[in-house]
Design an enzyme around this catalytic site. Sequence first.
Site, PDB file in Angstrom:
ATOM      1  N   ARG A   1       0.819  -1.216   0.000  1.00 15.89           N
ATOM      2  CA  ARG A   1       0.000   0.000   0.000  1.00 15.89           C
ATOM      3  C   ARG A   1       0.854   1.268   0.000  1.00 15.89           C
ATOM      4  NH1 ARG A   1      -3.629   2.536   4.448  1.00 15.89           N
ATOM      5  NH2 ARG A   1      -5.263   3.583   3.254  1.00 15.89           N
TER       6      ARG A   1
ATOM      7  N   HIS B   1      -6.504  -5.749  -2.443  1.00  9.79           N
ATOM      8  CA  HIS B   1      -7.341  -5.910  -1.250  1.00  9.79           C
ATOM      9  C   HIS B   1      -7.651  -7.381  -0.977  1.00  9.79           C
ATOM     10  CE1 HIS B   1      -8.837  -1.431  -1.264  1.00  9.79           C
ATOM     11  NE2 HIS B   1      -7.533  -1.555  -1.070  1.00  9.79           N
TER      12      HIS B   1
ATOM     13  N   HIS C   1       0.321   4.502  -2.401  1.00  7.76           N
ATOM     14  CA  HIS C   1       0.106   5.867  -1.895  1.00  7.76           C
ATOM     15  C   HIS C   1       1.249   6.797  -2.277  1.00  7.76           C
ATOM     16  CE1 HIS C   1      -3.255   5.170   1.313  1.00  7.76           C
ATOM     17  NE2 HIS C   1      -3.476   4.508   0.194  1.00  7.76           N
TER      18      HIS C   1
ATOM     19  N   ASN D   1      -3.654   8.607   4.926  1.00 12.02           N
ATOM     20  CA  ASN D   1      -2.477   7.994   5.545  1.00 12.02           C
ATOM     21  C   ASN D   1      -2.510   7.995   7.071  1.00 12.02           C
ATOM     22  OD1 ASN D   1      -1.265   7.469   3.042  1.00 12.02           O
ATOM     23  ND2 ASN D   1      -0.299   9.503   2.957  1.00 12.02           N
TER      24      ASN D   1
END
Length: 323
Positions: free
Chosen positions: A65, A196, A69, A97
Site C-alpha cells: 500500500r 485488497h 500511496h 495515511n
Amino acid sequence: MASFSSSTATPVAVAFLVLLIIGSSSAQLSTNFYSKSCPKLLPTVKSVVQSAISKEARMGASLLRLFFHDCFVNGCDGSILLDDTSSFTGEKRAGPNLNSARGFDVVDNIKSAVENACPGVVSCADLLAIAARDSVVTLGGPNWNVKLGRRDARTASQAAANNGIPSPTSNLNALISRFSALGLSTKDMVALSGSHTIGQARCTTFRARIYNETNIDSSFAKTRQGSCPSTAGSGDNNLAPLDLQTPAAFDNNYYKNLVSRKGLLHSDQQLFNGGSTDSIVRQYSSSPSTFTADFAAAMIKMGDISPLTGSKGEIRKNCRKLN
Ligand code: HEM
Ligand SMILES: *[C@@H]1O[C@H](CO)[C@@H](O)[C@H](O)[C@H]1NC(C)=O
C-alpha cells in the site's frame, strides 16, 4: 522491411530512431539500473521484507500500500516517506495515511541494509517499488521484474495526498477517472484493486457500508457489525480483513468476495455492482492466472507514474528526511 531499403529513407529512419531512443532513455526506468552500482540490492531488500513478513504477515500488505500511496501523489518519488517537521508538512498526516499508512520502520530497515551494501546509490522511491513486489511474491502472488532508476523528491504535499488517493466512499466513475488521470486503464484499476486480497481496514472506512448499504451479503454485514459499532467515534480503529477468506495470501479471493457481495469497502463493491467492470471481476474470480498476469502488468504501469530521473531530485540518505 522492403520499403526501408531505399537509399534516402534509411538514413532518415535511422536518425529518427536514434533521436527517439535518446529522447526517451533519459526519462526511462530500467530493470538493470543498479546492476553495476549495487549488485546485491535485490537479495538485500528481499531478506528484510521476508523477515518483516515472517514476524507479521500483514506487513506485506502495508508495504504494498505504501507504494500505491507514493505513486498516486506526484508520482513514485518517495514523497510519502518524509516525516513532518516544525517547518515541513508532508503526506503522513493526510487523511488517507493518518492512523493508517504503516511499515515506515521496515522501510528504514531496508534502507539501512542497502546503505550498508552500497552507500548513497539507491533511492527510497525504488526501495518502495522493490518492497511492494517482494511483499506480493512472499504472500504467494505473482513475480515481475521491477523497473528502477527513480530518484527521491525534495518536496511532498499533504493536499495532493488528500486529493490524489482514492477514498473508500468513491463510486465507480470516480475510481475509473482517478486511475485514468494517471494513465491507468479501467482494467488496470480493477486488477490493482485485487491488492485488497491482503491486509486490513479500520471500522471507520467500512461502517457506512455494513450498516446502510443494500448490495451486501446480510450475514457478512452482521459478522462485520460485531466488531464495528454503528456509532461514529466508537471502535473506529477496530480492524477487519479486506478479504474475509485468506487475508494473508495473495490470491483471487477478493474477486470471489465481490461476486458474492462480500466486498468490505464501498469502493470495493463498486467494481461489481451492475456496472461496466462486472465482467472483469467475473473473469478474475474464475481465472487466477489472468488476474495475476494483469496485476503484474498494472504494477509495472503504476510504477512508471511520473518518476524523477536523471539529475532531478536526490538519493536520500535517510528516507524520512531530505539530505
Ligand atoms: C481503488 C481505489 C482504492 C481505495 C478506495 C482504497 C482504499 C483503502 C482503504 C480505505 C484501506 C483501509 C485503510 C485503513 O483502514 O487503515 C485500504 C487498505 C489497503 N489497500 Fe487500498 N484502496 C484502493 C486501491 C488500492 C491499490 C491500487 C492498492 C495497491 C496496489 C491498495 C493496497 C491496499 C492494501 C494492501 C491495504 C491493506 C493495508 C494494511 O493492511 O496495512 N489499495 N485501501
Ligand atoms: C445510515 O443512514 C442513516 C440515514 O441516512 C444515517 O442517519 C446513519 O448515520 C447512517 N449510519 C451509518 C453507520 O453510516
